[in-house]
Write a protein that holds these residues in place. Structure first.
Motif, PDB file in Angstrom:
ATOM      1  N   PRO A  55       0.719  -0.988   0.137  1.00 41.58           N
ATOM      2  CA  PRO A  55       0.157   0.133   0.214  1.00 41.58           C
ATOM      3  C   PRO A  55       0.973   1.206  -0.205  1.00 41.58           C
ATOM      4  O   PRO A  55       1.888   1.423   0.437  1.00 41.58           O
ATOM      5  CB  PRO A  55      -0.582   0.248   1.599  1.00 41.58           C
ATOM      6  N   LEU A  56       0.922   1.938  -0.886  1.00 41.39           N
ATOM      7  CA  LEU A  56       1.342   3.170  -0.884  1.00 41.39           C
ATOM      8  C   LEU A  56       0.770   4.182   0.029  1.00 41.39           C
ATOM      9  O   LEU A  56      -0.623   4.779   0.220  1.00 41.39           O
ATOM     10  CB  LEU A  56       1.462   3.801  -2.053  1.00 41.39           C
ATOM     11  N   SER A  57       1.683   4.696   1.555  1.00 44.34           N
ATOM     12  CA  SER A  57       1.298   5.916   1.860  1.00 44.34           C
ATOM     13  C   SER A  57       1.430   7.537   1.579  1.00 44.34           C
ATOM     14  O   SER A  57       1.668   7.420   0.861  1.00 44.34           O
ATOM     15  CB  SER A  57       1.267   5.633   3.397  1.00 44.34           C
ATOM     16  N   VAL A 114       4.032  13.634   1.539  1.00 42.42           N
ATOM     17  CA  VAL A 114       3.700  15.447   1.237  1.00 42.42           C
ATOM     18  C   VAL A 114       4.201  15.602   0.294  1.00 42.42           C
ATOM     19  O   VAL A 114       3.352  16.328  -1.176  1.00 42.42           O
ATOM     20  CB  VAL A 114       4.861  16.432   1.524  1.00 42.42           C
ATOM     21  N   LEU A 115       4.689  14.608  -1.094  1.00 48.92           N
ATOM     22  CA  LEU A 115       5.232  14.820  -2.079  1.00 48.92           C
ATOM     23  C   LEU A 115       4.573  13.553  -2.976  1.00 48.92           C
ATOM     24  O   LEU A 115       5.223  12.931  -4.371  1.00 48.92           O
ATOM     25  CB  LEU A 115       7.031  14.896  -2.818  1.00 48.92           C
ATOM     26  N   GLY A 116       3.948  13.429  -2.592  1.00 52.73           N
ATOM     27  CA  GLY A 116       2.817  11.843  -3.129  1.00 52.73           C
ATOM     28  C   GLY A 116       2.526  10.681  -2.213  1.00 52.73           C
ATOM     29  O   GLY A 116       2.992  10.573  -1.522  1.00 52.73           O
ATOM     30  N   ARG A 117       2.661   9.551  -3.515  1.00 47.14           N
ATOM     31  CA  ARG A 117       2.062   8.674  -2.478  1.00 47.14           C
ATOM     32  C   ARG A 117       4.021   7.951  -2.780  1.00 47.14           C
ATOM     33  O   ARG A 117       4.446   8.491  -3.068  1.00 47.14           O
ATOM     34  CB  ARG A 117       1.653   7.621  -3.265  1.00 47.14           C
ATOM     35  N   ARG A 118       4.053   6.895  -1.163  1.00 42.04           N
ATOM     36  CA  ARG A 118       5.411   6.633  -0.530  1.00 42.04           C
ATOM     37  C   ARG A 118       5.495   5.339  -1.243  1.00 42.04           C
ATOM     38  O   ARG A 118       4.932   4.718  -0.455  1.00 42.04           O
ATOM     39  CB  ARG A 118       6.191   7.199  -0.008  1.00 42.04           C
ATOM     40  N   GLY A 162      10.625   3.706   0.955  1.00 41.64           N
ATOM     41  CA  GLY A 162       9.435   4.603   1.389  1.00 41.64           C
ATOM     42  C   GLY A 162      10.191   6.156   0.465  1.00 41.64           C
ATOM     43  O   GLY A 162       9.578   7.494   0.945  1.00 41.64           O
ATOM     44  N   GLN A 163      10.613   6.073  -1.220  1.00 41.73           N
ATOM     45  CA  GLN A 163      10.434   7.014  -1.646  1.00 41.73           C
ATOM     46  C   GLN A 163       9.697   7.563  -2.703  1.00 41.73           C
ATOM     47  O   GLN A 163       7.838   6.313  -2.502  1.00 41.73           O
ATOM     48  CB  GLN A 163      11.223   6.767  -2.880  1.00 41.73           C
TER      49      GLN A 163
END
Length: 87
Positions: free
Chosen positions: A58-60, A63-67, A72-73
């Motif tokens: 799951p993409l959490s 601030v800069l979009g989904r991680r 974690g990027q």
């Protein structure tokens, strides 16, 4: 390098240690040409690599979009672009 040579010699013997050290020196002198490694600067095959991979759900939200769950990027970073070469 002498310390590593001694440690390897204790485990595998002196002759095998020399062969292993020779192989490691050759690999250290060769440049990385792996298409999935995204490091920009030249580095040896024995250096730390940054491997491309598909963004894992799951993409959490961040601030800069989904991680990506794996690294974690943000999912839009070039580490998540598979199948393309940068070089």
């Amino acid at each position: 390098m002498a310390d590593i040579r001694n440690r390897i010699a204790e485990v595998v013997g002196a002759q095998s240690a020399e062969q292993i050290i020779h192989i490691l020196e050759e690999e250290g002198a060769q440049r990385c040409r792996d298409t999935n490694c995204i490091r920009l600067r030249p580095h040896s095959r024995l250096s730390v690599h940054r491997w491309r991979h598909v963004a894992v759900a799951p993409l959490s939200p961040g601030v800069l979009g989904r991680r990506c769950l794996t690294c974690g990027q943000p999912s839009w970073r070039r580490i998540h672009r598979t199948g393309r070469t940068i070089r």
